[in-house]
Design an enzyme around this catalytic site. Sequence first.
Site, short mmCIF file in Angstrom:
data_model
loop_
_atom_site.label_atom_id
_atom_site.label_comp_id
_atom_site.label_asym_id
_atom_site.label_seq_id
_atom_site.Cartn_x
_atom_site.Cartn_y
_atom_site.Cartn_z
N ASN A 1 -17.06 -3.08 20.55
CA ASN A 1 -16.40 -4.12 19.78
C ASN A 1 -16.08 -5.27 20.72
O ASN A 1 -15.57 -5.06 21.81
CB ASN A 1 -15.14 -3.58 19.11
CG ASN A 1 -14.59 -4.56 18.09
OD1 ASN A 1 -14.26 -5.70 18.41
ND2 ASN A 1 -14.51 -4.12 16.84
N ARG A 2 -16.36 -6.48 20.29
CA ARG A 2 -16.23 -7.63 21.18
C ARG A 2 -14.91 -8.37 21.05
O ARG A 2 -14.72 -9.41 21.67
CB ARG A 2 -17.40 -8.58 20.93
CG ARG A 2 -18.68 -8.00 21.48
CD ARG A 2 -19.91 -7.98 20.66
NE ARG A 2 -19.83 -8.00 19.23
CZ ARG A 2 -20.72 -8.63 18.47
NH1 ARG A 2 -21.70 -9.31 19.02
NH2 ARG A 2 -20.64 -8.58 17.17
#
Length: 160
Positions: A39-40
Amino acid sequence: MLKKSFLPIVNCTTQTLILGSLPGDKSLAENEYYAHPQNRFWKVIEYLFNARQRISYTERINILLRNHIGLWDVCAEASRPGSMDLAIQDERTNPIAELLETHPKITQIIFNGQKAYSLYLKHFNKREDIIYRCLPSTSPANARCNLENLIAHWRIIISD
């Protein structure tokens, strides 16, 4: 299959509230928002606020709070096998309206992805005194948006 959200991360100076849909399995296991390594979300936050990489979760939260940003989810709980937003069913929402009443400095809500936005619209009415923005999801499932594109979109959360 019943998954539950975390408590909100807000304080008395919060002006922008970022809403996700519901924590994924990795986040639930780690008891941390956006804990999945793909997840960024935290990469975007670290870039936007010039933080060094690999800082602790506490330091990440402090970056948000220092910049008047809160974090929560639309769903308090929901049935969902796995972590995909498309699988969310039978959701019960967090008391977002009450949070907005007790935190009157919140004037902007940012949705981390379309699912959070659609869940919000399903259960809540928009308020005229709040700006609503739906940004591209930072989830690894959103392969259409690379990190550079996410940063460009998410730049809007930086206060002037």
